[in-house]
Design an enzyme around this catalytic site. Structure first.
Site, PDB file in Angstrom:
ATOM      1  N   LYS A  22       0.826  -1.082   0.138  1.00 47.51           N
ATOM      2  CA  LYS A  22      -0.017   0.145   0.068  1.00 47.51           C
ATOM      3  C   LYS A  22       0.954   1.406   0.091  1.00 47.51           C
ATOM      4  CE  LYS A  22      -1.601   1.398   4.043  1.00 47.51           C
ATOM      5  NZ  LYS A  22      -1.236   2.790   4.506  1.00 47.51           N
ATOM      6  N   ASN A  23       1.787   1.418   0.998  1.00 44.81           N
ATOM      7  CA  ASN A  23       2.489   2.622   1.053  1.00 44.81           C
ATOM      8  C   ASN A  23       3.648   2.846  -0.114  1.00 44.81           C
ATOM      9  OD1 ASN A  23       1.107   3.065   3.285  1.00 44.81           O
ATOM     10  ND2 ASN A  23       2.947   2.115   4.823  1.00 44.81           N
ATOM     11  N   ARG A  93      -3.010  10.934   4.388  1.00 39.69           N
ATOM     12  CA  ARG A  93      -1.979  11.807   4.179  1.00 39.69           C
ATOM     13  C   ARG A  93      -1.152  11.715   2.856  1.00 39.69           C
ATOM     14  NH1 ARG A  93       1.162  14.331   8.137  1.00 39.69           N
ATOM     15  NH2 ARG A  93       3.031  13.391   7.148  1.00 39.69           N
ATOM     16  N   CYS A 117      -3.598  13.090  12.638  1.00 37.24           N
ATOM     17  CA  CYS A 117      -4.309  11.875  12.377  1.00 37.24           C
ATOM     18  C   CYS A 117      -4.119  11.071  14.135  1.00 37.24           C
ATOM     19  CB  CYS A 117      -3.764  10.801  11.373  1.00 37.24           C
ATOM     20  SG  CYS A 117      -2.215  10.301  11.723  1.00 37.24           S
ATOM     21  N   ARG A 122       1.709  14.610  12.988  1.00 35.49           N
ATOM     22  CA  ARG A 122       2.353  14.380  11.533  1.00 35.49           C
ATOM     23  C   ARG A 122       2.063  15.412  10.646  1.00 35.49           C
ATOM     24  NH1 ARG A 122      -0.477   8.715   9.340  1.00 35.49           N
ATOM     25  NH2 ARG A 122       1.602   8.871   8.377  1.00 35.49           N
ATOM     26  N   PRO A 123       3.111  16.518  11.152  1.00 31.42           N
ATOM     27  CA  PRO A 123       3.170  17.763  10.046  1.00 31.42           C
ATOM     28  C   PRO A 123       3.651  17.539   8.831  1.00 31.42           C
ATOM     29  CG  PRO A 123       4.919  17.928  11.966  1.00 31.42           C
ATOM     30  CD  PRO A 123       4.080  16.366  12.261  1.00 31.42           C
ATOM     31  N   VAL A 124       3.739  18.430   7.870  1.00 30.39           N
ATOM     32  CA  VAL A 124       4.142  18.200   6.663  1.00 30.39           C
ATOM     33  C   VAL A 124       5.317  19.362   6.322  1.00 30.39           C
ATOM     34  CG1 VAL A 124       2.305  17.205   5.495  1.00 30.39           C
ATOM     35  CG2 VAL A 124       2.051  19.673   5.628  1.00 30.39           C
ATOM     36  N   ASP A 125       6.075  19.893   7.468  1.00 24.99           N
ATOM     37  CA  ASP A 125       6.735  20.912   7.528  1.00 24.99           C
ATOM     38  C   ASP A 125       8.019  20.502   6.683  1.00 24.99           C
ATOM     39  OD1 ASP A 125       7.333  19.320   9.699  1.00 24.99           O
ATOM     40  OD2 ASP A 125       8.490  20.582  10.587  1.00 24.99           O
ATOM     41  N   LEU A 126       8.617  19.290   6.862  1.00 20.10           N
ATOM     42  CA  LEU A 126       9.794  18.994   5.932  1.00 20.10           C
ATOM     43  C   LEU A 126       9.357  18.819   4.447  1.00 20.10           C
ATOM     44  CD1 LEU A 126      11.185  16.048   8.240  1.00 20.10           C
ATOM     45  CD2 LEU A 126      11.626  18.540   8.473  1.00 20.10           C
ATOM     46  N   ASP A 308       4.990   0.226  11.712  1.00 24.57           N
ATOM     47  CA  ASP A 308       3.849  -0.280  11.388  1.00 24.57           C
ATOM     48  C   ASP A 308       3.770  -1.983  11.634  1.00 24.57           C
ATOM     49  OD1 ASP A 308       3.263   2.043  10.172  1.00 24.57           O
ATOM     50  OD2 ASP A 308       3.769   1.618   7.920  1.00 24.57           O
ATOM     51  N   ILE A 330       8.777   6.585  16.559  1.00 23.01           N
ATOM     52  CA  ILE A 330       8.453   7.521  15.335  1.00 23.01           C
ATOM     53  C   ILE A 330       7.348   8.274  15.480  1.00 23.01           C
ATOM     54  CG2 ILE A 330       7.848   7.142  12.924  1.00 23.01           C
ATOM     55  CD1 ILE A 330      10.504   5.854  13.474  1.00 23.01           C
ATOM     56  N   ARG A 400      -8.493  -0.255   4.707  1.00 24.04           N
ATOM     57  CA  ARG A 400      -7.562   0.820   4.087  1.00 24.04           C
ATOM     58  C   ARG A 400      -6.267   0.057   3.635  1.00 24.04           C
ATOM     59  NH1 ARG A 400      -6.428   6.195   7.505  1.00 24.04           N
ATOM     60  NH2 ARG A 400      -5.109   6.122   5.669  1.00 24.04           N
TER      61      ARG A 400
HETATM   62  C1  EPZ Z   1       4.746   6.682   6.104  1.00 21.33           C
HETATM   63  O1  EPZ Z   1       3.972   7.853   6.969  1.00 21.33           O
HETATM   64  C2  EPZ Z   1       3.735   5.502   6.053  1.00 21.33           C
HETATM   65  N1  EPZ Z   1       2.671   5.779   5.446  1.00 21.33           N
HETATM   66  C3  EPZ Z   1       3.337   5.115   7.535  1.00 21.33           C
HETATM   67  O2  EPZ Z   1       2.528   3.922   7.397  1.00 21.33           O
HETATM   68  C4  EPZ Z   1       4.747   4.636   8.310  1.00 21.33           C
HETATM   69  O3  EPZ Z   1       3.993   4.548   9.649  1.00 21.33           O
HETATM   70  C5  EPZ Z   1       5.754   5.831   8.346  1.00 21.33           C
HETATM   71  O4  EPZ Z   1       6.078   6.294   6.893  1.00 21.33           O
HETATM   72  C6  EPZ Z   1       6.972   5.543   8.861  1.00 21.33           C
HETATM   73  O5  EPZ Z   1       7.384   4.262   8.346  1.00 21.33           O
HETATM   74  C7  EPZ Z   1       2.695   6.133   3.859  1.00 21.33           C
HETATM   75  O6  EPZ Z   1       3.614   5.678   3.501  1.00 21.33           O
HETATM   76  C8  EPZ Z   1       1.438   6.425   3.313  1.00 21.33           C
HETATM   77  P1  EPZ Z   1       7.205   9.706   8.176  1.00 21.33           P
HETATM   78  P2  EPZ Z   1       4.801   9.018   6.878  1.00 21.33           P
HETATM   79  O7  EPZ Z   1       7.073  11.190   7.416  1.00 21.33           O
HETATM   80  O8  EPZ Z   1       5.545   9.192   5.362  1.00 21.33           O
HETATM   81  C9  EPZ Z   1       7.361  13.375  11.502  1.00 21.33           C
HETATM   82  C10 EPZ Z   1       0.212   2.974   7.903  1.00 21.33           C
HETATM   83  O9  EPZ Z   1      -0.241   2.385   8.807  1.00 21.33           O
HETATM   84  N2  EPZ Z   1       7.132  14.331  10.407  1.00 21.33           N
HETATM   85  O10 EPZ Z   1       8.474   8.934   7.876  1.00 21.33           O
HETATM   86  O11 EPZ Z   1       3.908  10.069   7.206  1.00 21.33           O
HETATM   87  C11 EPZ Z   1       5.954  12.592  11.495  1.00 21.33           C
HETATM   88  O12 EPZ Z   1       5.059  12.904  12.381  1.00 21.33           O
HETATM   89  C12 EPZ Z   1       1.259   4.134   7.838  1.00 21.33           C
HETATM   90  O13 EPZ Z   1       0.377   2.306   6.658  1.00 21.33           O
HETATM   91  C13 EPZ Z   1       7.547  15.541  10.701  1.00 21.33           C
HETATM   92  O14 EPZ Z   1       7.464  16.131  11.913  1.00 21.33           O
HETATM   93  O15 EPZ Z   1       5.935   8.902   8.090  1.00 21.33           O
HETATM   94  C14 EPZ Z   1       6.726  11.192  12.391  1.00 21.33           C
HETATM   95  O16 EPZ Z   1       6.697  11.559  13.590  1.00 21.33           O
HETATM   96  C15 EPZ Z   1       0.991   5.069   9.006  1.00 21.33           C
HETATM   97  N3  EPZ Z   1       7.356  16.615   9.705  1.00 21.33           N
HETATM   98  C16 EPZ Z   1       8.274  11.031  11.691  1.00 21.33           C
HETATM   99  O17 EPZ Z   1       8.348  12.401  11.219  1.00 21.33           O
HETATM  100  C17 EPZ Z   1       7.102  16.072   8.131  1.00 21.33           C
HETATM  101  O18 EPZ Z   1       7.270  16.800   7.428  1.00 21.33           O
HETATM  102  C18 EPZ Z   1       8.315  10.067  10.778  1.00 21.33           C
HETATM  103  O19 EPZ Z   1       7.180  10.266   9.692  1.00 21.33           O
HETATM  104  C19 EPZ Z   1       7.064  14.798   8.051  1.00 21.33           C
HETATM  105  C20 EPZ Z   1       7.098  13.964   9.213  1.00 21.33           C
END
Ligand code: EPZ
Length: 423
Positions: A22-23, A93, A117, A122-126, A308, A330, A400
């Site tokens: 999925k991811n 997201r 969520c 889970r911000p998108v600042d990066l 996950d 995480i 999902r």
């Molecule tokens: C992906 O989410 C996966 N989702 C998640 O799977 C998975 O848990 C996660 O990676 C970690 O492996 C998808 O691929 C659709 P991150 P993602 O950016 O990309 C913080 C599932 O159940 N962060 O690696 O959103 C964030 O809040 C889902 O299938 C920021 O602060 O994860 C988290 O604490 C759930 N700012 C950490 O980084 C940002 O701009 C890692 O998140 C981006 C992230």
């Protein structure tokens, strides 16, 4: 609303086939926006999330067909207005990852922010900083990211302060069409990143280093179509492996990449489960002990223990002979399955990002509900080993990310069925 009813006890035996990830699929679908030629994805899962992403892409003008259950054709030759409305983004997201490709291809985009969520803010600042480093001008306006790159995106040096899967993928999806070289430092190394790079390279992109912490992308002026096979879902594979650890039995997990789960196999062996690689696509899981042993885990970015699979591992060690410590590094709020597991008789104490699970001899069925996908499936695993009947509510979370869960578990011998509200 559907519910899942499980009568715990039966051991799992047989073979189970794993779907495409999925991811990975969700980001590969976004990659279709980068070319006016068709992108054909095979080994595609059919999930609520992939359908939701398809709805957004269709809104953006992508023509999508499903010639077979496991194939999706996406053709973005006549893009509509680059506008992703709130209703088509808020539920998931990964939809936010259309911003970079739209910006790269159209020079402008307006995409709703995804919001928080259940598992954390889970911000998108990066994501936004990476696009800004490539020259995008981004304003936040009434819940939307409004982005412009009138002169196109430029290659940039981007060092992520911490590892983010989504931000790494998003930067790749934008940088492939940027002018010049982009270097991503402290990039995520998940197999889904490598899968995205492989697909983009087959479309004509020039990406090296995917799978390492440093990814180099040399921009090209356009991308072509291709056919790409989605990488197998390591989380689905790990979930079935952990289900066997929970119930006991002997199962071959097929169409997966066992190497992607080395850290899980290590932890499963530590709790007394036999794990034998059959070939590069299947692994045999055997559990003959009445109860498994205890073991600690700490979630980390790949190649560490996947967040996950944290909930599923916790469910298994609820019946361990001993105490396990589970650390979640995480996401800040990813223990919501703990109180639900406790309803089945588990002994779990949560302190911040650490949970102590003291194994009990027996879990007992009860009604439970979950707040996210992986938490839901951990309750299914607990139900499979509990005495009596477990009723899992809010099944839409499972839909999902797990295609045919009840069908696959029933085929392995589980007593599990889905019932609709009416009956
Ligand atoms: C992906 O989410 C996966 N989702 C998640 O799977 C998975 O848990 C996660 O990676 C970690 O492996 C998808 O691929 C659709 P991150 P993602 O950016 O990309 C913080 C599932 O159940 N962060 O690696 O959103 C964030 O809040 C889902 O299938 C920021 O602060 O994860 C988290 O604490 C759930 N700012 C950490 O980084 C940002 O701009 C890692 O998140 C981006 C992230």
């Amino acid at each position: 609303m559907d519910r899942i009813l499980i009568n715990g006890g039966p051991r799992l035996n047989g073979r189970v086939r794993i779907n495409g990830a999925k991811n990975s699929a969700l980001k590969l679908m976004a990659a279709a926006l980068l070319s006016d030629e068709p992108l054909i994805l095979t080994n595609m899962p059919d999930l609520a999330d992939t359908r939701f992403m398809a709805t957004l892409l269709e809104h953006l003008g992508v023509n999508i067909t499903r010639p077979s259950e496991t194939r999706m054709d996406l053709h973005a030759n006549g893009l509509a207005e680059p506008f992703a409305p709130y209703d088509l983004v808020r539920k998931m997201r990964a939809t936010f990852n259309v911003l970079g490709p739209l910006l790269a291809r159209r020079g402008t985009a307006r995409v709703s922010l995804p919001g928080g969520c259940a598992i954390g803010a889970r911000p998108v600042d990066l994501h936004l900083k990476a696009l800004e480093a490539m020259g995008a001008q981004i304003e936040l306006d009434e819940g939307y990211a409004v982005a412009q790159a009138p002169k196109g995106l430029q290659g940039a040096q981007i060092s992520f302060p911490f590892v983010s899967v989504g931000a790494t993928e998003h930067a790749m999806l934008a940088a492939v069409l940027a002018d010049g070289e982009t270097v991503l430092n402290n990039a995520a190394r998940e197999p889904e990143i490598t899968d995205l790079a492989d697909c983009l390279n087959a479309m004509g992109a020039r990406i090296t280093g995917a799978g390492s912490a440093s990814i180099i992308i040399t921009g090209v002026s356009s991308l072509s179509g291709t056919t790409h096979r989605v990488v197998p879902d390591r989380i689905e594979a790990g979930t079935y492996a952990l289900a066997v650890a929970a119930t006991g039995g002997d199962v071959i997990v097929e169409n997966c990449v066992p190497d992607h789960l080395d850290v899980l196999w290590d932890r499963m062996r530590a709790i007394g489960v036999q794990v034998e690689g059959q070939d590069d696509q299947s692994v045999r899981i055997t559990q003959n002990n009445e109860r498994c042993g205890a073991a600690d885990i700490e979630t980390q970015a790949y190649p560490g223990f996947p967040t996950d699979l944290q909930a599923q591992f916790m469910a298994v060690v609820c019946r361990a002979d001993g105490a396990s410590i589970i650390r979640e590094t995480i996401f800040e709020n990813r223990f919501m399955h703990a109180p639900e597991l406790s309803r089945l008789g588990a002994d779990i104490t949560v302190h911040g990002r650490e949970a102590v699970v003291r194994g009990v001899a027996q879990l007992h069925g009860a009604p439970v509900m979950a707040t996210d996908l992986r938490a839901s499936v951990s309750l299914v695993i607990a139900g499979l080993m509990a005495k009596g009947q477990t009723e899992v509510n809010r099944v839409y979370h499972l839909d999902r990310g797990f295609e045919g869960l009840e069908r696959k578990l029933s085929a392995l011998g589980a007593d599990i069925k889905r019932v609709s509200e009416a009956g």
